[in-house]
Design a protein around this motif. Structure first.
Motif, PDB file in Angstrom:
ATOM      1  N   ILE A 103     -11.762 -20.900  26.014  1.00  0.00           N
ATOM      2  CA  ILE A 103     -11.441 -19.709  26.804  1.00  0.00           C
ATOM      3  C   ILE A 103      -9.966 -19.352  26.635  1.00  0.00           C
ATOM      4  O   ILE A 103      -9.613 -18.184  26.433  1.00  0.00           O
ATOM      5  N   ALA A 104      -9.095 -20.360  26.719  1.00  0.00           N
ATOM      6  CA  ALA A 104      -7.660 -20.111  26.558  1.00  0.00           C
ATOM      7  C   ALA A 104      -7.363 -19.530  25.181  1.00  0.00           C
ATOM      8  O   ALA A 104      -6.565 -18.589  25.046  1.00  0.00           O
ATOM      9  N   THR A 105      -8.009 -20.062  24.160  1.00  0.00           N
ATOM     10  CA  THR A 105      -7.793 -19.544  22.804  1.00  0.00           C
ATOM     11  C   THR A 105      -8.244 -18.095  22.697  1.00  0.00           C
ATOM     12  O   THR A 105      -7.534 -17.241  22.138  1.00  0.00           O
ATOM     13  N   LEU A 106      -9.425 -17.791  23.241  1.00  0.00           N
ATOM     14  CA  LEU A 106      -9.916 -16.415  23.211  1.00  0.00           C
ATOM     15  C   LEU A 106      -8.958 -15.473  23.939  1.00  0.00           C
ATOM     16  O   LEU A 106      -8.643 -14.381  23.451  1.00  0.00           O
ATOM     17  N   TYR A 107      -8.510 -15.886  25.117  1.00  0.00           N
ATOM     18  CA  TYR A 107      -7.587 -15.059  25.896  1.00  0.00           C
ATOM     19  C   TYR A 107      -6.308 -14.799  25.111  1.00  0.00           C
ATOM     20  O   TYR A 107      -5.833 -13.655  25.022  1.00  0.00           O
ATOM     21  N   ASN A 108      -5.742 -15.846  24.544  1.00  0.00           N
ATOM     22  CA  ASN A 108      -4.463 -15.707  23.849  1.00  0.00           C
ATOM     23  C   ASN A 108      -4.588 -14.839  22.605  1.00  0.00           C
ATOM     24  O   ASN A 108      -3.692 -14.036  22.307  1.00  0.00           O
ATOM     25  N   VAL A 109      -5.679 -14.978  21.878  1.00  0.00           N
ATOM     26  CA  VAL A 109      -5.887 -14.138  20.697  1.00  0.00           C
ATOM     27  C   VAL A 109      -6.042 -12.678  21.105  1.00  0.00           C
ATOM     28  O   VAL A 109      -5.509 -11.769  20.457  1.00  0.00           O
ATOM     29  N   HIS A 110      -6.741 -12.461  22.208  1.00  0.00           N
ATOM     30  CA  HIS A 110      -7.050 -11.090  22.622  1.00  0.00           C
ATOM     31  C   HIS A 110      -5.878 -10.410  23.319  1.00  0.00           C
ATOM     32  O   HIS A 110      -5.623  -9.223  23.105  1.00  0.00           O
ATOM     33  N   PHE A 111      -5.154 -11.158  24.170  1.00  0.00           N
ATOM     34  CA  PHE A 111      -4.149 -10.526  25.022  1.00  0.00           C
ATOM     35  C   PHE A 111      -2.704 -10.876  24.672  1.00  0.00           C
ATOM     36  O   PHE A 111      -1.809 -10.064  24.893  1.00  0.00           O
ATOM     37  N   ALA A 112      -2.445 -12.083  24.198  1.00  0.00           N
ATOM     38  CA  ALA A 112      -1.067 -12.579  24.131  1.00  0.00           C
ATOM     39  C   ALA A 112      -0.427 -12.470  22.756  1.00  0.00           C
ATOM     40  O   ALA A 112       0.710 -12.896  22.577  1.00  0.00           O
ATOM     41  N   ARG A 113      -1.114 -11.884  21.792  1.00  0.00           N
ATOM     42  CA  ARG A 113      -0.554 -11.856  20.439  1.00  0.00           C
ATOM     43  C   ARG A 113       0.706 -11.010  20.336  1.00  0.00           C
ATOM     44  O   ARG A 113       1.607 -11.315  19.574  1.00  0.00           O
ATOM     45  N   GLY A 114       0.784  -9.920  21.113  1.00  0.00           N
ATOM     46  CA  GLY A 114       1.932  -9.026  20.988  1.00  0.00           C
ATOM     47  C   GLY A 114       3.180  -9.502  21.696  1.00  0.00           C
ATOM     48  O   GLY A 114       4.247  -8.905  21.538  1.00  0.00           O
ATOM     49  N   GLY A 115       3.077 -10.559  22.501  1.00  0.00           N
ATOM     50  CA  GLY A 115       4.247 -11.091  23.184  1.00  0.00           C
ATOM     51  C   GLY A 115       4.549 -10.454  24.519  1.00  0.00           C
ATOM     52  O   GLY A 115       5.465 -10.878  25.214  1.00  0.00           O
TER      53      GLY A 115
ATOM     54  N   PRO B  31     -11.752 -13.717  43.700  1.00  0.00           N
ATOM     55  CA  PRO B  31     -12.678 -13.813  44.834  1.00  0.00           C
ATOM     56  C   PRO B  31     -13.114 -12.476  45.419  1.00  0.00           C
ATOM     57  O   PRO B  31     -14.174 -12.393  46.037  1.00  0.00           O
ATOM     58  N   ASP B  32     -12.319 -11.418  45.243  1.00  0.00           N
ATOM     59  CA  ASP B  32     -12.699 -10.106  45.774  1.00  0.00           C
ATOM     60  C   ASP B  32     -13.518  -9.293  44.776  1.00  0.00           C
ATOM     61  O   ASP B  32     -13.626  -8.072  44.903  1.00  0.00           O
ATOM     62  N   ALA B  33     -14.116  -9.972  43.789  1.00  0.00           N
ATOM     63  CA  ALA B  33     -14.940  -9.332  42.752  1.00  0.00           C
ATOM     64  C   ALA B  33     -14.130  -8.390  41.871  1.00  0.00           C
ATOM     65  O   ALA B  33     -14.661  -7.428  41.322  1.00  0.00           O
ATOM     66  N   MET B  34     -12.843  -8.689  41.732  1.00  0.00           N
ATOM     67  CA  MET B  34     -11.996  -7.971  40.782  1.00  0.00           C
ATOM     68  C   MET B  34     -12.100  -8.664  39.427  1.00  0.00           C
ATOM     69  O   MET B  34     -11.739  -9.835  39.291  1.00  0.00           O
ATOM     70  N   VAL B  35     -12.625  -7.947  38.442  1.00  0.00           N
ATOM     71  CA  VAL B  35     -12.769  -8.519  37.104  1.00  0.00           C
ATOM     72  C   VAL B  35     -11.396  -8.588  36.452  1.00  0.00           C
ATOM     73  O   VAL B  35     -10.708  -7.573  36.316  1.00  0.00           O
ATOM     74  N   HIS B  36     -11.011  -9.785  36.057  1.00  0.00           N
ATOM     75  CA  HIS B  36      -9.694  -9.979  35.448  1.00  0.00           C
ATOM     76  C   HIS B  36      -9.743  -9.770  33.943  1.00  0.00           C
ATOM     77  O   HIS B  36      -8.856  -9.141  33.364  1.00  0.00           O
ATOM     78  N   SER B  37     -10.777 -10.287  33.303  1.00  0.00           N
ATOM     79  CA  SER B  37     -10.875 -10.107  31.852  1.00  0.00           C
ATOM     80  C   SER B  37     -12.300 -10.348  31.379  1.00  0.00           C
ATOM     81  O   SER B  37     -13.044 -11.140  31.963  1.00  0.00           O
ATOM     82  N   ILE B  38     -12.661  -9.623  30.329  1.00  0.00           N
ATOM     83  CA  ILE B  38     -13.915  -9.833  29.596  1.00  0.00           C
ATOM     84  C   ILE B  38     -13.525  -9.946  28.131  1.00  0.00           C
ATOM     85  O   ILE B  38     -12.932  -9.022  27.574  1.00  0.00           O
ATOM     86  N   VAL B  39     -13.838 -11.071  27.522  1.00  0.00           N
ATOM     87  CA  VAL B  39     -13.456 -11.284  26.126  1.00  0.00           C
ATOM     88  C   VAL B  39     -14.655 -11.824  25.356  1.00  0.00           C
ATOM     89  O   VAL B  39     -15.342 -12.741  25.822  1.00  0.00           O
ATOM     90  N   VAL B  40     -14.882 -11.249  24.185  1.00  0.00           N
ATOM     91  CA  VAL B  40     -15.967 -11.683  23.300  1.00  0.00           C
ATOM     92  C   VAL B  40     -15.375 -11.901  21.907  1.00  0.00           C
ATOM     93  O   VAL B  40     -14.523 -11.119  21.457  1.00  0.00           O
TER      94      VAL B  40
END
Length: 306
Positions: A176-188, A228-237
């Motif tokens: 999950i961490a790898t997917l998140y970082n590839v999707h969101f954190a690449r640009g710095g 917990p308030d049903a706020m979707v933080h991220s969806i990554v595939v």
């Protein structure tokens, strides 16, 4: 980050364990759009981020608490800072916010940051006007979407199984961490996360996840994370699994889960440039209910800061 100490008649200190009652009283003076950042569950998130050095929360006091400043911590030293400054409603127009903004800008310049950004809901015109007065310009917009929990069938012919994330499964957390970082954190502009960060967030602030596993291999090919308030933080595939119904399966599973818990909707923020995400949300019945607008001020000659 802004330094502690005196600012004219005011004293700037960092958040301490004894400050919650004063912050709760401060929150009661705020408009609803600003109050949410200081509710008990939000304070838990702040303290969790502070413990990981991802966030700094400063209190500004005179005879009373007059302002709170939220900034990125030392482990999220990104090129663009995203501070939040909230001034007690009856103490506005005294120059407190302007003085704090000047201190933030000076600290960010000294640390080598290239820009400052702030998110403002579309109906918060006073804050937008204040930022514009300080030299900020509208740079981006996110759509706030609400998805009703209408009956949702499973995806026919789906090649994945949807399961609840297991904190004890470190292999899942690492993927999950790898997917998140590839999707969101690449640009710095967004800090990377680790498997430990996922576990800490779940334990301290209640974030939860569903994972999509390929049926034949049980490889993790996607996930959805929510608060917990049903706020979707991220969806990554995973990229090679795009267009194969994985995101739809995750969203529909989450809708069923939240409905079973008594919820009525999912909330998420979507970039209008993300055509795939917009299609997904609208196919699931989501409606735009508001907008989050990002205002940005460049601090140097760099024009491509993100």
């Amino acid at each position: 980050m802004i330094p502690t100490g005196c600012m004219g008649a005011f004293e700037i200190t960092r958040l301490g364990p004894e400050d919650d009652a004063e912050i709760a009283a401060f929150a009661e003076t705020l408009e609803e759009v600003h109050r949410a950042a200081f509710l008990p569950e939000a304070m838990e998130r702040h303290r969790s981020a502070i413990a990981r050095e991802h966030r700094v929360l400063s209190l500004v006091r005179g005879m009373e608490l007059v302002a709170i400043v939220i900034e990125q911590g030392s482990k999220t030293a990104l090129p663009v800072s995203h501070p939040t400054v909230i001034v007690r409603q009856e103490r506005r127009r005294e120059g407190i916010g302007t003085a704090l903004a000047a201190r933030i800008e000076a600290a960010d310049r000294e640390s080598g940051r290239v820009a400052i950004a702030a998110g403002v809901m579309a109906d918060d015109q006073p804050t937008a006007a204040f930022l514009t007065h300080l030299g900020f310009r509208h740079a981006d917009t996110l759509l706030k979407m609400e998805t009703p929990l209408t009956p949702a069938d499973e995806i026919a012919g789906s090649m994945v199984d949807i399961r609840h994330w297991d904190p004890a499964n470190t292999g899942w957390s690492e993927q999950i961490a790898t997917l998140y970082n590839v999707h969101f954190a690449r640009g710095g502009s967004i800090p990377p996360i680790s498997a430990d960060d996922i576990a800490t967030s779940a334990a301290k602030i209640g974030t939860r996840l569903l994972v999509a596993l390929e049926r034949e291999t049980e490889d993790l090919v996607g996930y959805i994370e929510w608060l917990p308030d049903a706020m979707v933080h991220s969806i990554v595939v995973r990229r090679r699994w795009g267009g194969r119904g994985v995101a739809e399966a995750l969203v529909r599973s989450l809708k069923r889960h939240i409905k079973a818990e008594g919820g009525t909707k999912l909330t998420s923020f979507v970039s209008p440039r993300n055509a795939a995400s917009l299609r997904l949300h609208r196919a699931e019945g989501a409606q735009e209910v508001d907008q989050m607008r990002t205002y940005k001020k460049l601090l140097g000659d760099t024009l491509d800061a993100t």
